[in-house]
Design a protein around this motif. Structure first.
Motif, PDB file in Angstrom:
ATOM      1  N   SER A 174       1.330  76.759  85.416  1.00 30.66           N
ATOM      2  CA  SER A 174       1.385  76.301  84.031  1.00 30.66           C
ATOM      3  C   SER A 174       0.171  76.839  83.285  1.00 30.66           C
ATOM      4  CB  SER A 174       1.375  74.775  83.985  1.00 30.66           C
ATOM      5  OG  SER A 174       0.082  74.288  84.337  1.00 30.66           O
ATOM      6  N   ALA A 175       0.209  76.706  81.989  1.00 30.18           N
ATOM      7  CA  ALA A 175      -0.986  77.002  81.207  1.00 30.18           C
ATOM      8  C   ALA A 175      -2.031  75.915  81.484  1.00 30.18           C
ATOM      9  CB  ALA A 175      -0.649  77.051  79.724  1.00 30.18           C
ATOM     10  N   ALA A 176      -3.263  76.244  81.260  1.00 31.38           N
ATOM     11  CA  ALA A 176      -4.343  75.279  81.464  1.00 31.38           C
ATOM     12  C   ALA A 176      -4.485  74.385  80.239  1.00 31.38           C
ATOM     13  CB  ALA A 176      -5.650  75.994  81.763  1.00 31.38           C
ATOM     14  N   ARG A 177      -4.869  73.158  80.480  1.00 27.99           N
ATOM     15  CA  ARG A 177      -5.140  72.216  79.399  1.00 27.99           C
ATOM     16  C   ARG A 177      -6.537  71.640  79.580  1.00 27.99           C
ATOM     17  NH1 ARG A 177       0.014  68.230  78.205  1.00 27.99           N
ATOM     18  NH2 ARG A 177       1.344  69.760  77.155  1.00 27.99           N
ATOM     19  N   THR A 178      -7.125  71.315  78.451  1.00 24.22           N
ATOM     20  CA  THR A 178      -8.447  70.695  78.477  1.00 24.22           C
ATOM     21  C   THR A 178      -8.370  69.356  77.764  1.00 24.22           C
ATOM     22  OG1 THR A 178      -9.572  72.834  78.510  1.00 24.22           O
ATOM     23  CG2 THR A 178     -10.850  70.942  77.803  1.00 24.22           C
ATOM     24  N   PHE A 179      -8.925  68.327  78.361  1.00 27.51           N
ATOM     25  CA  PHE A 179      -9.001  67.010  77.748  1.00 27.51           C
ATOM     26  C   PHE A 179     -10.393  66.457  78.013  1.00 27.51           C
ATOM     27  CE2 PHE A 179      -7.877  66.261  82.086  1.00 27.51           C
ATOM     28  CZ  PHE A 179      -8.496  65.066  82.434  1.00 27.51           C
ATOM     29  N   THR A 180     -10.677  65.319  77.395  1.00 25.45           N
ATOM     30  CA  THR A 180     -12.012  64.743  77.505  1.00 25.45           C
ATOM     31  C   THR A 180     -11.905  63.308  77.979  1.00 25.45           C
ATOM     32  OG1 THR A 180     -12.846  66.141  75.718  1.00 25.45           O
ATOM     33  CG2 THR A 180     -14.122  64.190  76.260  1.00 25.45           C
ATOM     34  N   VAL A 181     -12.730  62.966  78.950  1.00 26.04           N
ATOM     35  CA  VAL A 181     -12.878  61.570  79.364  1.00 26.04           C
ATOM     36  C   VAL A 181     -14.096  61.005  78.640  1.00 26.04           C
ATOM     37  CG1 VAL A 181     -13.426  60.036  81.278  1.00 26.04           C
ATOM     38  CG2 VAL A 181     -11.774  61.864  81.593  1.00 26.04           C
ATOM     39  N   ASP A 182     -13.877  59.877  77.927  1.00 25.91           N
ATOM     40  CA  ASP A 182     -14.951  59.244  77.167  1.00 25.91           C
ATOM     41  C   ASP A 182     -14.839  57.738  77.389  1.00 25.91           C
ATOM     42  OD1 ASP A 182     -16.820  58.351  75.422  1.00 25.91           O
ATOM     43  OD2 ASP A 182     -15.804  59.026  73.598  1.00 25.91           O
ATOM     44  N   THR A 183     -15.682  57.221  78.242  1.00 30.70           N
ATOM     45  CA  THR A 183     -15.653  55.785  78.524  1.00 30.70           C
ATOM     46  C   THR A 183     -16.716  55.021  77.750  1.00 30.70           C
ATOM     47  OG1 THR A 183     -17.114  56.108  80.438  1.00 30.70           O
ATOM     48  CG2 THR A 183     -14.728  56.204  80.829  1.00 30.70           C
ATOM     49  N   SER A 184     -17.494  55.685  76.929  1.00 31.05           N
ATOM     50  CA  SER A 184     -18.566  55.033  76.172  1.00 31.05           C
ATOM     51  C   SER A 184     -18.027  54.573  74.825  1.00 31.05           C
ATOM     52  CB  SER A 184     -19.736  56.001  75.960  1.00 31.05           C
ATOM     53  OG  SER A 184     -20.254  56.418  77.201  1.00 31.05           O
ATOM     54  N   ALA A 185     -18.245  53.282  74.541  1.00 30.25           N
ATOM     55  CA  ALA A 185     -17.780  52.751  73.260  1.00 30.25           C
ATOM     56  C   ALA A 185     -18.651  53.277  72.126  1.00 30.25           C
ATOM     57  CB  ALA A 185     -17.815  51.233  73.281  1.00 30.25           C
ATOM     58  N   PRO A 186     -18.074  53.423  70.934  1.00 31.22           N
ATOM     59  CA  PRO A 186     -18.892  53.832  69.793  1.00 31.22           C
ATOM     60  C   PRO A 186     -19.747  52.662  69.309  1.00 31.22           C
ATOM     61  CG  PRO A 186     -16.646  53.420  69.091  1.00 31.22           C
ATOM     62  CD  PRO A 186     -16.659  53.261  70.589  1.00 31.22           C
ATOM     63  N   SER A 187     -20.680  52.929  68.447  1.00 35.39           N
ATOM     64  CA  SER A 187     -21.465  51.871  67.797  1.00 35.39           C
ATOM     65  C   SER A 187     -20.972  51.737  66.367  1.00 35.39           C
ATOM     66  CB  SER A 187     -22.954  52.213  67.825  1.00 35.39           C
ATOM     67  OG  SER A 187     -23.203  53.415  67.123  1.00 35.39           O
ATOM     68  N   ALA A 188     -20.737  50.476  65.945  1.00 33.41           N
ATOM     69  CA  ALA A 188     -20.188  50.217  64.611  1.00 33.41           C
ATOM     70  C   ALA A 188     -21.278  49.732  63.682  1.00 33.41           C
ATOM     71  CB  ALA A 188     -19.060  49.204  64.691  1.00 33.41           C
ATOM     72  N   SER A 189     -21.189  50.102  62.447  1.00 31.51           N
ATOM     73  CA  SER A 189     -22.156  49.692  61.425  1.00 31.51           C
ATOM     74  C   SER A 189     -21.400  49.469  60.124  1.00 31.51           C
ATOM     75  CB  SER A 189     -23.233  50.769  61.255  1.00 31.51           C
ATOM     76  OG  SER A 189     -24.065  50.474  60.151  1.00 31.51           O
ATOM     77  N   LEU A 190     -21.789  48.435  59.371  1.00 33.06           N
ATOM     78  CA  LEU A 190     -21.101  48.139  58.106  1.00 33.06           C
ATOM     79  C   LEU A 190     -22.122  47.748  57.051  1.00 33.06           C
ATOM     80  CD1 LEU A 190     -18.446  47.810  56.588  1.00 33.06           C
ATOM     81  CD2 LEU A 190     -18.374  45.439  57.357  1.00 33.06           C
ATOM     82  N   ARG A 191     -21.961  48.310  55.894  1.00 33.68           N
ATOM     83  CA  ARG A 191     -22.834  47.993  54.747  1.00 33.68           C
ATOM     84  C   ARG A 191     -21.943  47.711  53.554  1.00 33.68           C
ATOM     85  NH1 ARG A 191     -25.185  51.029  50.680  1.00 33.68           N
ATOM     86  NH2 ARG A 191     -24.298  52.927  51.573  1.00 33.68           N
ATOM     87  N   ALA A 192     -22.236  46.577  52.846  1.00 37.18           N
ATOM     88  CA  ALA A 192     -21.467  46.177  51.657  1.00 37.18           C
ATOM     89  C   ALA A 192     -22.324  46.382  50.420  1.00 37.18           C
ATOM     90  CB  ALA A 192     -21.033  44.727  51.757  1.00 37.18           C
ATOM     91  N   SER A 193     -21.711  46.860  49.358  1.00 37.79           N
ATOM     92  CA  SER A 193     -22.453  47.111  48.124  1.00 37.79           C
ATOM     93  C   SER A 193     -21.509  46.923  46.926  1.00 37.79           C
ATOM     94  CB  SER A 193     -23.014  48.539  48.136  1.00 37.79           C
ATOM     95  OG  SER A 193     -23.677  48.812  46.929  1.00 37.79           O
ATOM     96  N   PRO A 194     -21.932  46.181  45.892  1.00 34.80           N
ATOM     97  CA  PRO A 194     -23.196  45.421  45.795  1.00 34.80           C
ATOM     98  C   PRO A 194     -23.119  44.148  46.612  1.00 34.80           C
ATOM     99  CG  PRO A 194     -21.895  45.048  43.852  1.00 34.80           C
ATOM    100  CD  PRO A 194     -21.131  46.055  44.657  1.00 34.80           C
ATOM    101  N   ASN A 195     -24.254  43.621  46.917  1.00 30.69           N
ATOM    102  CA  ASN A 195     -24.343  42.390  47.692  1.00 30.69           C
ATOM    103  C   ASN A 195     -25.636  41.680  47.279  1.00 30.69           C
ATOM    104  OD1 ASN A 195     -23.864  40.381  49.503  1.00 30.69           O
ATOM    105  ND2 ASN A 195     -24.336  41.599  51.329  1.00 30.69           N
ATOM    106  N   PRO A 196     -25.560  40.571  46.542  1.00 34.63           N
ATOM    107  CA  PRO A 196     -24.355  39.811  46.212  1.00 34.63           C
ATOM    108  C   PRO A 196     -23.450  40.538  45.224  1.00 34.63           C
ATOM    109  CG  PRO A 196     -26.222  38.900  45.050  1.00 34.63           C
ATOM    110  CD  PRO A 196     -26.786  39.957  45.965  1.00 34.63           C
ATOM    111  N   ALA A 197     -22.220  40.027  45.165  1.00 34.60           N
ATOM    112  CA  ALA A 197     -21.226  40.612  44.274  1.00 34.60           C
ATOM    113  C   ALA A 197     -20.645  39.509  43.409  1.00 34.60           C
ATOM    114  CB  ALA A 197     -20.132  41.279  45.092  1.00 34.60           C
ATOM    115  N   LEU A 198     -20.085  39.916  42.291  1.00 37.90           N
ATOM    116  CA  LEU A 198     -19.458  38.978  41.376  1.00 37.90           C
ATOM    117  C   LEU A 198     -17.965  38.938  41.617  1.00 37.90           C
ATOM    118  CD1 LEU A 198     -21.332  39.871  38.065  1.00 37.90           C
ATOM    119  CD2 LEU A 198     -21.824  37.995  39.641  1.00 37.90           C
TER     120      LEU A 198
END
Length: 818
Positions: free
Chosen positions: A543-567
């Motif tokens: 067969s043709a060769a295939r390449t895939f990736t094993v990634d068992t590391s979770a990403p890091s999440a970040s969230l910023r709200a603007s404006p804060n406080p809000a009306l």
């Protein structure tokens, strides 16, 4: 051999005679055609092989059909000076270090076997027999039996003289094992263990000294000479019908000295020889029946070769013993000019340049050039084999069928497959089942007289049965990432497959199924895999060769709200672009906008979104980020949503800006600064007794009790939740809790049911502002703007009047008088 003298005029006449005697056949002019070349001197050739010197001085044998070269291993310092092909390999003469004395070796089954010491040029080989001379002793080896015998000691007493002549190829051997040998006293033949003399023991002064016998196992031919005055010589022989004389001469010794191979040859019962003085000698043949026939005009010639069918190749020569033109003479036919044969002195087969018949065809050796005689478009004699049909290139059939043909009527065929032995085969031959791989089939035709085609037809091809059928890889897909460190590899089934070889990063795993799960987890990172479908014979389809990736590391999440406080109602931007995935790429962003734990908005790979909130609250919107491998992480942000203020400048207003009220419980309209969260209300400028309320457009508040007169009641307000907000806002209102009075209500005129009234009311604080006229106080009429006169229509004679002050207090009803 002495020097021959030929006049130019005689040579020209000879060539003219040949031109008149022979007509060239149709097609191309007869000539020698080079069919192969080698890096060194060719020593011997037969229908299947060539023995030649290599450029570095070694020896090698080439298979003419397959062009496969095998080197004969020589020890350091060995120098070849001659050699012959044999049925089992080759027999060669070598000079051995350190003294460079001669020795004979047999090369057989890849080994070089020393047979014994030998004099230079004394080695001769025919068929399965070889002879050589060491000092005065002559040896014969049966190559089939592998035995060597000393067949004749030297009986001569002439010492060094005997050495000189016997060293120059003075004996001969035939393919049947007969040996023709000479000693100084005569010619002898060794046959079946018996030695007998072939010439009559005559007085050398009369009959000459015999020398240089040649034998084909049927005839023995030799020359004699005498040095007496006058010099005499002869060419003599003996055969099945007894002795015979081929030539006699009395010219000077130097001018006429028959030399074996050049002046006489034997083959298959035929004898080719030259007869006559040098200027008028001709080439003759003697048939097995004893018939002697001239085959050339008068002139000077050398015999280059004699076939077993009586064909002779001979040539003219100049004063330097170089061939000028060659001719082919066939029994019963005129000779044909065939071009130069060799361009230098011949020493004969096994040693240097020569012409030989092989398998019914003529070959010429000139240094490293192998040439074949060709008249017109076809070779002379023998057969010509063709492979008319059969596989070429790559073919899947393991039992292919070939068809052969020959230009010789009645020819049969022999086949040789992949270097095996020659076996008889039919013109249409189906080969037995062959293994996958390259194969070579050689085919040669055999004429009814036994002549074998020396140049077999060959066909090379490769058997390659079709591999298992095409199939495709399923999972993991190419270019994907997975969080599974032990992914299940899966592929489609291939028809004809016996099993599968799965290659993951170069490691091989075998299975009969169409899926495989690795036993050990794969490390994080890129991995390459492919599958070979393998049938029972080992044929594979990859067969043709295939390449895939094993990634068992979770990403890091970040969230910023603007404006804060809000009306409330204003857009709030939620930005998760600060999220990261060290092992891959974040491919999905999902949003929980209301903080209830449900991620109900999906923006794909976009890291931001916006929303708004209709009411004030403290809320924690969240984001869930997912990488290409499916690993996920969440993050939230605390957002303070504050009530948006009503339009207008900041401040407070009692009862919509009214001047008076009759109720201590008032409605305070609030306009707060943006982002304020609460308001502090108080009736005291020092904010004693203050109340704190979340900001709303309207609040209920109780003002202080009424005082004397028209003094207003003031409220004070401050807003919280905004930095630096210390400003105080205020508003006031007059509290009027006293009823007004109707001091005059009279009817001034009446017409039918219409009454004209005069009215007067009084209020000391907020003044009279409104009035009502009614016939029944329980069913008052419309509220009217206060005035001193009014008209009222009623069916009843009873008319009631009341007034209301600016604070909203109503007076009591008063009946209008007359």
């Amino acid at each position: 051999m002495g020097v021959r003298s030929v006049q130019v005029g005689l040579l020209v006449a000879t060539l003219l005679w040949i031109g008149a005697l022979a007509a060239a056949p149709a097609g191309a002019a007869p000539d020698w055609t080079e069919i192969d070349s080698f890096p060194g001197q060719i020593l011997d050739v037969d229908s299947e092989r060539v023995l030649f010197e290599q450029a570095d001085g070694g020896l090698a044998v080439e298979d003419r059909a397959t062009e496969t070269t095998t080197t004969i291993p020589l020890a350091a310092g060995m120098v070849p000076y001659g050699g012959f092909l044999s049925p089992h390999g080759a027999v060669v003469a070598l000079a051995e270090p350190p003294s460079n004395t001669g020795a004979v070796y047999e090369w057989r089954d890849g080994s070089l076997i020393r047979l014994g010491p030998a004099r230079v040029l004394s080695l001769e080989v025919a068929g399965s027999f070889a002879i050589w001379q060491d000092q005065a002793d002559l040896y014969r080896r049966d190559l089939n039996a592998g035995t060597t015998a000393k067949i004749a000691p030297n009986a001569s007493s002439s010492g060094s003289h005997d050495f000189v002549w016997q060293a120059l190829r003075g004996s001969d051997v035939a393919a049947n094992g007969d040996v023709a040998m000479w000693r100084f006293d005569g010619i002898y033949r060794y046959r079946a263990g018996v030695t007998e003399r072939m010439d009559a023991p005559l007085d050398p002064s009369v009959s000459g000294y015999p020398a240089y016998p040649r034998t084909d196992g049927t005839n023995v031919v030799w020359r004699t000479w005498t040095c007496c005055d006058p010099p005499r010589g002869s060419l003599r022989g003996t055969g099945p019908n007894g002795p015979f004389t081929l030539d006699e001469f009395t010219s000077s010794f130097a001018a006429k000295e028959p030399v074996p191979d050049s002046d006489y040859r034997v083959n298959g019962g035929w004898v080719a020889f030259t007869r006559g003085e040098p200027s008028v000698e001709r080439v003759w043949t003697r048939s097995p029946a004893g018939v002697e026939t001239p085959v050339s005009p008068a002139g000077g010639y050398e015999i280059a070769g004699l076939s077993s069918t009586g064909e002779v190749v001979y040539g003219t020569y100049d004063e330097g013993w170089h061939n000028v033109t060659s001719f082919l003479a066939r029994p019963g036919e005129a000779p044909v000019a065939i071009g130069p044969t060799v361009d230098d002195r011949r020493d004969g087969r096994g040693y240097m340049n020569h012409v030989i018949p092989a398998g019914g065809r003529w070959y010429s050796i000139v240094g490293g050039s192998l040439r074949r005689l060709q008249l017109g478009d076809e070779p002379i004699g023998g057969s010509q084999t063709s492979i008319d049909s059969g596989p070429e290139g790559t073919d899947p059939d393991p039992t292919p069928t070939f068809e052969f043909s020959s230009t010789v009527a009645g020819a049969t065929f022999q086949c040789r497959l992949d270097g095996g032995g020659w076996t008889a085969c039919d013109p249409t031959t189906t080969l037995p089942s062959l293994a996958d791989g390259p194969h070579v089939l050689l085919v040669r035709s055999v004429a009814p007289d036994g002549a074998v085609d020396p140049e077999p037809a060959s066909q090379a091809w490769t058997v390659e049965a079709p591999p298992p059928g095409a199939f495709s890889l399923l999972d993991p897909a190419g270019g994907v990432a997975t969080s599974d460190a032990t992914p299940a590899f899966a592929w489609g089934a291939a028809s004809g497959a016996d099993h599968y070889a799965v290659f993951v990063d170069g490691d091989r795993f075998e299975t009969a199924a169409t899926q495989l799960t690795p036993a050990a987890p794969l490390p994080d990172g890129a991995h390459t895999w492919h599958v070979d479908a393998v049938d029972a014979s080992g044929r594979t389809r990859s067969s043709a060769a295939r390449t895939f990736t094993v990634d068992t590391s979770a990403p890091s999440a970040s969230l910023r709200a603007s404006p804060n406080p809000a009306l409330t109602g204003d857009p709030v931007s939620l930005d998760a672009s600060g999220s990261a995935d060290p092992g891959g790429t974040i491919v999905r962003y999902e949003w929980d906008l209301d903080g209830d734990g449900a991620f109900d908005r999906d923006t794909g790979a976009s890291a931001s979104t916006a929303t708004s909130y209709p009411s004030r609250r403290e809320i924690r919107p969240a984001v869930r980020v997912t990488d290409a491998a499916g690993n996920a992480a969440t993050a939230s942000a605390a957002v303070s949503v504050r009530q948006a203020p009503p339009a207008g400048p900041a401040g407070v207003s009692i009862d919509g800006g009214a001047r008076f009220t009759n109720d201590r419980d008032v409605t305070v309209r609030v306009v707060w600064p943006a982002f304020a969260t609460s308001v502090l209300l108080s009736n005291d400028g020092g904010f004693g007794g203050a109340g704190s309320f979340p900001v709303e457009p309207e609040l209920r508040w109780r003002i202080d009790p009424a005082g004397s007169g028209r003094l207003p009641r003031t409220i004070y307000a401050r807003f919280a939740g905004i930095d630096g907000a210390r400003e105080t806002y205020q508003d006031d209102i007059v509290l009027d809790e006293t009823r007004p009075r109707v001091i005059l209500a009279e009817v001034t005129a009446r017409a039918k049911r219409t009454y004209r009234l005069r009215i007067r009311g009084r209020d000391a604080v907020s003044g009279v502002k409104r009035m009502q006229i009614a016939a029944n106080g329980r069913k008052p009429g419309p509220i009217l703007r206060y005035r001193n006169s009014a008209t009222f229509t009623a069916a009843s004679s009873k008319v009631l009047v009341r007034v209301r002050d600016g604070a909203g207090n109503w007076s009591r009803w008063r009946r209008a008088g007359r």
